[in-house]
Design an enzyme around this catalytic site. Structure first.
Site, mmCIF file in Angstrom:
data_model
loop_
_atom_site.group_PDB
_atom_site.id
_atom_site.type_symbol
_atom_site.label_atom_id
_atom_site.label_comp_id
_atom_site.label_asym_id
_atom_site.label_seq_id
_atom_site.Cartn_x
_atom_site.Cartn_y
_atom_site.Cartn_z
ATOM 1 N N LYS A 1 -17.643 22.301 -18.740
ATOM 2 C CA LYS A 1 -18.515 22.335 -19.926
ATOM 3 C C LYS A 1 -17.898 23.135 -21.079
ATOM 4 C CE LYS A 1 -22.856 21.415 -17.584
ATOM 5 N NZ LYS A 1 -24.237 21.790 -17.340
ATOM 6 N N LYS B 1 -1.323 -7.829 -4.607
ATOM 7 C CA LYS B 1 -2.266 -6.727 -4.344
ATOM 8 C C LYS B 1 -1.448 -5.449 -4.218
ATOM 9 C CE LYS B 1 -5.732 -5.058 -1.094
ATOM 10 N NZ LYS B 1 -6.290 -5.139 0.259
ATOM 11 N N HIS C 1 0.842 -1.195 0.000
ATOM 12 C CA HIS C 1 0.000 0.000 0.000
ATOM 13 C C HIS C 1 0.877 1.244 0.000
ATOM 14 C CE1 HIS C 1 -2.862 -3.008 1.327
ATOM 15 N NE2 HIS C 1 -3.835 -2.159 1.062
ATOM 16 N N ASP D 1 -28.641 20.002 -22.218
ATOM 17 C CA ASP D 1 -29.336 20.831 -21.204
ATOM 18 C C ASP D 1 -30.378 21.713 -21.887
ATOM 19 O OD1 ASP D 1 -27.959 19.978 -18.970
ATOM 20 O OD2 ASP D 1 -26.465 21.577 -19.055
HETATM 21 P P1 NAP Z 1 -23.119 28.803 -12.655
HETATM 22 O O1 NAP Z 1 -22.586 28.874 -14.034
HETATM 23 O O2 NAP Z 1 -22.181 28.763 -11.507
HETATM 24 O O3 NAP Z 1 -24.096 30.075 -12.439
HETATM 25 C C1 NAP Z 1 -24.710 30.323 -11.213
HETATM 26 C C2 NAP Z 1 -25.601 31.537 -11.337
HETATM 27 O O4 NAP Z 1 -26.344 31.671 -10.130
HETATM 28 C C3 NAP Z 1 -24.830 32.840 -11.539
HETATM 29 O O5 NAP Z 1 -25.562 33.664 -12.398
HETATM 30 C C4 NAP Z 1 -24.784 33.412 -10.121
HETATM 31 O O6 NAP Z 1 -24.767 34.823 -10.085
HETATM 32 C C5 NAP Z 1 -26.111 32.958 -9.566
HETATM 33 N N1 NAP Z 1 -26.073 32.861 -8.106
HETATM 34 C C6 NAP Z 1 -25.246 32.064 -7.378
HETATM 35 N N2 NAP Z 1 -25.508 32.231 -6.061
HETATM 36 C C7 NAP Z 1 -26.495 33.161 -5.980
HETATM 37 C C8 NAP Z 1 -27.188 33.770 -4.900
HETATM 38 N N3 NAP Z 1 -26.907 33.429 -3.625
HETATM 39 N N4 NAP Z 1 -28.132 34.674 -5.163
HETATM 40 C C9 NAP Z 1 -28.415 35.012 -6.439
HETATM 41 N N5 NAP Z 1 -27.799 34.482 -7.511
HETATM 42 C C10 NAP Z 1 -26.859 33.566 -7.282
HETATM 43 O O7 NAP Z 1 -24.055 27.555 -12.475
HETATM 44 P P2 NAP Z 1 -25.010 26.881 -13.578
HETATM 45 O O8 NAP Z 1 -24.303 25.775 -14.262
HETATM 46 O O9 NAP Z 1 -25.609 27.946 -14.409
HETATM 47 O O10 NAP Z 1 -26.120 26.212 -12.653
HETATM 48 C C11 NAP Z 1 -27.041 27.015 -11.951
HETATM 49 C C12 NAP Z 1 -28.111 26.131 -11.339
HETATM 50 O O11 NAP Z 1 -28.844 25.496 -12.373
HETATM 51 C C13 NAP Z 1 -27.522 24.969 -10.524
HETATM 52 O O12 NAP Z 1 -27.394 25.329 -9.188
HETATM 53 C C14 NAP Z 1 -28.505 23.839 -10.726
HETATM 54 O O13 NAP Z 1 -29.402 23.801 -9.637
HETATM 55 C C15 NAP Z 1 -29.256 24.226 -11.968
HETATM 56 N N6 NAP Z 1 -29.018 23.252 -13.056
HETATM 57 C C16 NAP Z 1 -29.932 22.278 -13.225
HETATM 58 C C17 NAP Z 1 -29.782 21.345 -14.234
HETATM 59 C C18 NAP Z 1 -30.821 20.279 -14.412
HETATM 60 O O14 NAP Z 1 -30.585 19.353 -15.210
HETATM 61 N N7 NAP Z 1 -31.951 20.360 -13.761
HETATM 62 C C19 NAP Z 1 -28.680 21.416 -15.104
HETATM 63 C C20 NAP Z 1 -27.738 22.441 -14.904
HETATM 64 C C21 NAP Z 1 -27.928 23.343 -13.878
HETATM 65 P P3 NAP Z 1 -23.387 35.658 -10.108
HETATM 66 O O15 NAP Z 1 -23.081 35.869 -11.548
HETATM 67 O O16 NAP Z 1 -23.747 36.910 -9.381
HETATM 68 O O17 NAP Z 1 -22.372 34.836 -9.389
#
Ligand code: NAP
Length: 494
Positions: free
Chosen positions: A282, A136, A111, A319
């Protein structure tokens, strides 16, 4: 075959757990004698053993718990051999001093809890001289390529080799070592009793990853991200493979930020045919592919990479289509996005994909984001409106979409949009899927709004990936039930 490690302080519990495991279908159990709080009574443990056993007794220097002296430990190991236990685990620095006897198979082990050293092959060659039935060799993986080097060693070895890596980076090697010839892999009794970093519980190895079905011919798919431990994608895809009786396995692979291309080049050896890609990769995924869909170029991000038969990597973004289909479903029969007035909260990756899809479908879109400048920039890039975050409730809209993490586990008592700002005719779509019923969704329902949860988008994006990977259309209802069963009030972990 899966070998399940048991380490308890009491003999009685070791015996009970071994019986329970046999009932659950375990074929091999490792008895970690060093966990016992009293000098082990070996005969009591192995007398009526319901499965074959590996007897192991680790010193403290090997992260074990043996509390007596080394003479007593070696005496115990010799007694186990004389008692004809099925396998004995002998560390490589003592294996030479303990001779073979009877039918007991010798596992000569090594290990390294810090790294996967460069001299793996020469270490293996030295161990081969210690009369092993099985070698192992277990090391800490600090990158995905460590796993690949380990699996190459397993594949090339003439002596059966149990080679895998510890830690989160090591998980693929624990799951794939059998594919390359390892006689078995290790699992824990349950998730609370992990004995080495990165070990999976027996139930996950057996029922989720179906380790015993993985063979040389099994195709491999994976989700890439950092962090990745709580992704639900392995659950969805592995269940779908099982449902369609496809010889394939889907793994979580942690890829550190800034090493996407390097890691994927190393993983190439595993012949992986398709990847789901999540945060923070991504955008890197898009550039890795030889060919990309129009949506990927416009959104600037891909969540799926798949390889065609001619070896060409394609990038797509499921998405976007999943979100738009989810909204259409929420609008109901004949519902159209054309001319609908939408507000999107957030300006990150999800928002970008969804705004692109909404605009393509003919909707009018306004973006609001906590950092106003980012909303303004995204709106100008994609050709839509933006509104300052503090003014997001100013007008009633046809559709409100939350693309921020506000309301997600563990901060489930937050909402990005106060209830009294909601119009009762607004369709509210929260992209968060854990929990399925966020505060935003609950308050919207109270207000009389139609709602769509992020679960719908999540299963649809996975279903589209599955189609790209296999050419088959999975049953959406089965995927919905799979996620719902996992996301329960006691299991909000994603
Ligand atoms: P991301 O690129 O990190 O973007 C996050 C966004 O949320 C930014 O615009 C950020 O604003 C804002 N934000 C973060 N914390 C905040 C707060 N406390 N108050 C207000 N705004 C806030 O993330 P993403 O990939 O877009 O994902 C965002 C969300 O989408 C995820 O949390 C997830 O729940 C959801 N999602 C769901 C799926 C699905 O298949 N259902 C797929 C992808 C994502 P700032 O620019 O000010 O930082």
């Amino acid at each position: 075959m899966i070998c399940v490690s048991i380490g308890r302080t009491r003999h009685k519990m070791m015996i009970l757990e071994q019986r329970a495991l046999a009932e659950q279908g375990a074929e091999l159990v490792e008895l970690r004698l060093d966990y016992l709080s009293r000098i082990p009574d070996l005969n009591r443990l192995i007398h009526e053993r319901p499965t074959p056993v590996v007897v192991t007794c680790r010193r403290k220097q090997d992260r074990g718990r043996w509390r007596w002296d080394e003479d007593a430990r070696q005496k115990l190991l010799r007694t186990a051999i004389v008692s004809e236990v099925d396998y004995i685990d002998l560390e490589d620095d003592i294996a030479g001093a303990i001779p073979r006897f009877g039918k007991t198979k010798r596992i000569v082990s090594h290990h390294n809890f810090d790294e996967t050293p460069d001299d793996l092959e020469s270490r293996h060659a030295k161990m081969a001289k210690l009369d092993p039935d099985i070698i192992k060799i277990v090391t800490m993986a600090n990158s995905p390529s460590d796993c690949v080097r380990m699996l190459q060693l397993v594949a090339e070895s003439e002596i059966p080799t149990l080679g895998f890596c510890m830690g989160e980076f090591g998980l693929p090697s624990r799951l794939l070592c059998g594919k390359y010839g390892a006689p078995f892999t290790y699992a824990t009794f349950d998730g609370e009793r992990v004995m080495a970093p990165g070990q999976l519980p027996f139930s996950a190895m057996k029922n989720l990853y179906r380790y015993d079905h993985i063979s040389e011919s099994t195709e491999v798919f994976a989700v890439l991200g950092d962090p990745i431990g709580h992704s639900l994608s392995p659950l969805l895809h592995n269940r779908a493979f099982q449902h369609h009786d496809i010889d394939a396995v889907y793994l979580p692979i942690r890829i550190p930020r800034d090493s996407f291309d390097e890691s994927l080049n190393a993983l190439n050896w595993l012949g992986i045919r398709g990847y789901s890609v999540t945060i923070p990769h991504k955008s890197a995924a898009r550039n890795y592919a030889h060919e990309q869909d129009d949506s990927v170029s416009k959104i600037g991000a891909a969540n799926t990479l798949y390889k065609s038969a001619d070896g060409v990597w394609h990038a797509t973004n499921t998405d976007c289509e999943a979100a738009i289909e989810s909204v259409r479903q929420g609008l109901g029969e004949g519902g159209t996005l054309k001319g609908k007035n939408c507000i999107v909260l957030g300006a990150g990756g999800a928002a970008r994909a969804i705004v692109y899809g909404l605009l393509n479908a003919g909707a009018f879109v306004t973006i609001a984001n906590r950092t106003n400048s980012k909303a303004e920039q995204l709106a100008s890039e994609l050709g839509c409106q933006f509104i300052r975050w503090e003014h997001r409730g100013k007008d009633f809209r046809d559709i409100l979409i939350n693309c921020t993490p506000v309301g997600m586990y563990p901060e489930m008592d937050n909402t990005p949009f106060p209830q009294n700002w909601l119009g009762e005719h607004t369709l509210v779509f929260d992209t968060i899927y854990n929990p399925e019923n966020t505060l935003l969704i609950k308050e919207a329902r109270e207000r009389g709004c139609k709602t769509v949860s992020g679960l719908e988008m999540f299963i649809r994006q996975a279903a589209s990936q599955f189609e790209r990977f296999t050419g088959l259309t999975p049953d959406l209802e089965q995927l919905r039930m799979t996620v719902r069963k996992t996301i329960s009030p006691v299991n909000y972990e994603s």
